[in-house]
Scaffold this motif. Structure first.
Motif, PDB file in Angstrom:
ATOM      1  N   CYS A  16      23.817  -7.055  36.509  1.00 62.33           N
ATOM      2  CA  CYS A  16      22.836  -6.956  35.420  1.00 62.33           C
ATOM      3  C   CYS A  16      21.546  -7.706  35.726  1.00 62.33           C
ATOM      4  N   LEU A  17      21.671  -8.827  36.433  1.00 61.36           N
ATOM      5  CA  LEU A  17      20.508  -9.681  36.672  1.00 61.36           C
ATOM      6  C   LEU A  17      19.850  -9.445  38.031  1.00 61.36           C
ATOM      7  N   SER A  18      20.356  -8.491  38.806  1.00 65.72           N
ATOM      8  CA  SER A  18      19.807  -8.252  40.142  1.00 65.72           C
ATOM      9  C   SER A  18      18.300  -7.975  40.132  1.00 65.72           C
ATOM     10  N   PRO A  19      17.751  -7.212  39.150  1.00 67.62           N
ATOM     11  CA  PRO A  19      16.285  -7.030  39.130  1.00 67.62           C
ATOM     12  C   PRO A  19      15.548  -8.346  38.917  1.00 67.62           C
ATOM     13  N   LEU A  20      16.063  -9.194  38.018  1.00 66.06           N
ATOM     14  CA  LEU A  20      15.438 -10.489  37.758  1.00 66.06           C
ATOM     15  C   LEU A  20      15.522 -11.383  38.992  1.00 66.06           C
ATOM     16  N   ILE A  21      16.674 -11.380  39.652  1.00 65.72           N
ATOM     17  CA  ILE A  21      16.855 -12.182  40.861  1.00 65.72           C
ATOM     18  C   ILE A  21      15.864 -11.753  41.936  1.00 65.72           C
ATOM     19  N   LEU A  22      15.661 -10.459  42.089  1.00 64.61           N
ATOM     20  CA  LEU A  22      14.711  -9.937  43.072  1.00 64.61           C
ATOM     21  C   LEU A  22      13.284 -10.353  42.730  1.00 64.61           C
TER      22      LEU A  22
END
Length: 203
Positions: A16-22
């Motif tokens: 779920c947070l992969s876009p934010l992490i990127l």
């Protein structure tokens, strides 16, 4: 059950947070440069060492002698925002998947602290370290080392699945409210130098 819960929640969060992490990684590259991640060896379960990764929140500014400036001088407003909302901790979800960390447990500290613990304080390594813990929701960096270790040992002695859920829920609340992040003017906790022992002489 704890390990299954850790795996399930951490994998869901990573997806779920992969876009934010990127996005955070790109912003760190732009504002702070390389490396994007901060890497440091920490003690895990039973003191077994592993490399802990976090998002970098400080620049690499040095003094005239080539030594890194104090933390509070190297922490930028961007880095402070990452810490304020614990966004610098997001890469540690990978550690949970690998088994180095649990979602809840005593925070992994520095390797050089291991020989400084009392026998009671060393109990904090009887469980897997965590991203958050009992000490984090009861003061985090706003309490002394002795208080922090007492809370860690209390958690080890009273560890239950229900307690973990309680800690996770309170953590979410405290992160959103930015409670207990810094201790006075220090960006991080002062260096632990062991327990101060004093002898009382009887006259």
């Amino acid at each position: 059950m704890k390990r299954m819960f850790d795996l399930f929640i951490s994998i869901i969060l990573l997806l779920c947070l992969s876009p934010l992490i990127l996005i955070i990684g790109v912003l760190i590259k732009i504002r702070l440069g390389s490396p994007i991640l901060f890497k440091q060896m920490r003690p895990g379960l039973n003191g077994t060492p592993f490399y802990l990764y976090k998002f970098r929140s400080m620049n690499n500014q040095k003094d005239d002698q080539g030594k890194l400036l104090p933390d509070h001088l190297r922490l930028t407003s961007f880095g402070n925002t990452l810490r304020k909302f614990s966004l610098d901790e997001l890469p540690q979800l990978v550690h949970v998947v690998k088994g180095d960390l649990s979602l809840v447990g005593p925070r992994p500290l520095l390797m050089e602290y291991l020989p400084l613990y009392t026998e009671d304080q060393a109990k904090r390594h009887h469980v897997r370290p965590g991203i958050t813990g009992w000490a984090q929701i009861n003061g985090r960096n706003a309490i002394t080392w002795e208080e922090k270790f007492k809370l860690d040992v209390w958690y080890v002695d009273h560890n239950t699945f229900c307690l973990d859920i309680k800690i996770l829920l309170i953590t979410i609340k405290k992160v959103l409210m930015s409670e207990g992040i810094n201790q006075d003017v220090n960006v991080t906790m002062p260096i632990f130098k062991g327990e101060i022992k004093s002898e009382i002489k009887k006259n």
